[in-house]
Enzyme design. Sequence first.
Site, short mmCIF file in Angstrom:
data_model
loop_
_atom_site.label_atom_id
_atom_site.label_comp_id
_atom_site.label_asym_id
_atom_site.label_seq_id
_atom_site.Cartn_x
_atom_site.Cartn_y
_atom_site.Cartn_z
N ARG A 12 0.76 -1.11 -0.09
CA ARG A 12 -0.13 -0.13 0.09
C ARG A 12 0.89 1.27 0.02
O ARG A 12 1.81 1.30 0.43
CB ARG A 12 -0.90 -0.10 1.23
CG ARG A 12 -2.14 -0.97 1.45
CD ARG A 12 -3.08 -0.66 0.13
NE ARG A 12 -4.42 -1.37 0.29
CZ ARG A 12 -4.58 -2.31 -0.47
NH1 ARG A 12 -3.86 -2.85 -1.57
NH2 ARG A 12 -5.55 -3.11 -0.46
N GLU A 45 -3.52 6.85 -4.33
CA GLU A 45 -3.83 6.79 -5.91
C GLU A 45 -5.39 6.95 -6.05
O GLU A 45 -6.27 6.64 -5.21
CB GLU A 45 -3.18 5.38 -6.04
CG GLU A 45 -3.94 4.14 -5.17
CD GLU A 45 -3.22 2.94 -5.22
OE1 GLU A 45 -2.14 2.63 -5.19
OE2 GLU A 45 -4.07 1.76 -5.41
N HIS A 79 -1.01 -0.06 -10.05
CA HIS A 79 -1.63 -1.19 -8.79
C HIS A 79 -2.39 -2.15 -9.85
O HIS A 79 -3.54 -2.33 -9.68
CB HIS A 79 -2.87 -0.38 -8.11
CG HIS A 79 -3.29 -1.02 -7.03
ND1 HIS A 79 -3.66 -0.61 -5.86
CD2 HIS A 79 -3.20 -2.49 -6.52
CE1 HIS A 79 -3.84 -1.28 -4.97
NE2 HIS A 79 -3.62 -2.60 -5.46
C1 8YV Z 1 -7.25 -5.18 -5.54
C2 8YV Z 1 -5.13 -5.07 -3.57
O1 8YV Z 1 -7.16 -5.53 -6.73
O2 8YV Z 1 -6.55 -7.25 -2.75
C3 8YV Z 1 -6.07 -6.11 -2.70
O3 8YV Z 1 -5.92 -5.65 -1.34
O4 8YV Z 1 -4.65 -4.24 -3.34
C4 8YV Z 1 -5.82 -5.41 -5.06
O5 8YV Z 1 -5.44 -6.73 -5.27
C5 8YV Z 1 -7.69 -3.89 -5.33
O6 8YV Z 1 -7.41 -3.26 -4.04
C6 8YV Z 1 -9.24 -3.69 -5.76
O7 8YV Z 1 -10.01 -3.80 -4.60
#
Ligand code: 8YV
Length: 321
Positions: free
Chosen positions: A240, A269, A287
Amino acid sequence: MAEKLRVLATRALPPAVTDRLSRDYRASLNPADRVLGPDEIVAAAEDCFAIICIAGDRFDRALIERLPASVKLLATFSVGYEHIDLAAAKARGLQVSNTPDVLTDATADITLLCLLGAARRAWEAESLLRQGRWTGWTTTQLCGTHVGGKRLGILGMGRIGRAVAARARGFGMKIHYANRSRLTPEQEQGATYHADPEEMLPHCDFLSLNAPSTPETHHFLNAQRIALLPDGAIVVNTARGTLVDDEALIAALTSGKLAAAGLDVFEGEPQLDPRYLELPNGFLLPHIGSATVETRDAMGFICLDNLDAVAAGKPGPNVLT
Ligand code: 8YV
């Protein structure tokens, strides 16, 4: 036959997931596929039994308390759940589920892509080619950093951290890790444990951030900790953006304290500090850690498995509350 339960998906879902959702539920999808505001979510959730959301949606206490009483489950299409106030959900009797395991491999793969992309100057190299500036091979052109034999420090040795370690071992890297608790020897596979993350930093030729976003990890990588890394270290973040103090990282990439960074996530983001885009030593992705068709389908199906269980009055397999 009982009427199908209504479900709101705050964002468009992969086609195979939409098909199953629409087959089993009255699906209310977000046709514009844009981020909905709290008022729009409250209105769209009317009569819904469940909401499928993404990590970009913020379900704070105020929003959770405003949700219609019909909403029993909030299924996030993500493994991370820092965007949901779990205490507020619990207090309201709202179950929350996430999508662990199925995105471990895809995210670990993208971590190695970031690590190698940063180490081998992939963005600079591709730009040279695409901009028609490549005039021929030279012995010193675009030389990056060798990864074999180097030390990789992993902050957060959960499922994804361990999958990163397994891949990095294949590249001949030596693994160090910092984690709240020490792994078993079978999980450790010879990796060196550091109870104190700051104590690990001087041992990191590469540092990969694989910890969740929590108050403790907020801006973990700040100026003081970057100073503890060896000169010329390379930093990778696929967890993150909140784990990084952008000001400090940009300063270290500009001064040469750090050789490069591979980043798939950014604080705030999809906005990011525009100075990142000017840095030749930043290998940047939008991402896409879990972005494979197979993984996104599997994440969606996990959301639906939790819906099915809760609809049947059973415990959802991934319920966190
Ligand atoms: C998601 C992510 O695609 O799963 C997570 O925590 O960061 C990603 O894999 C994104 O956050 C959409 O919800």
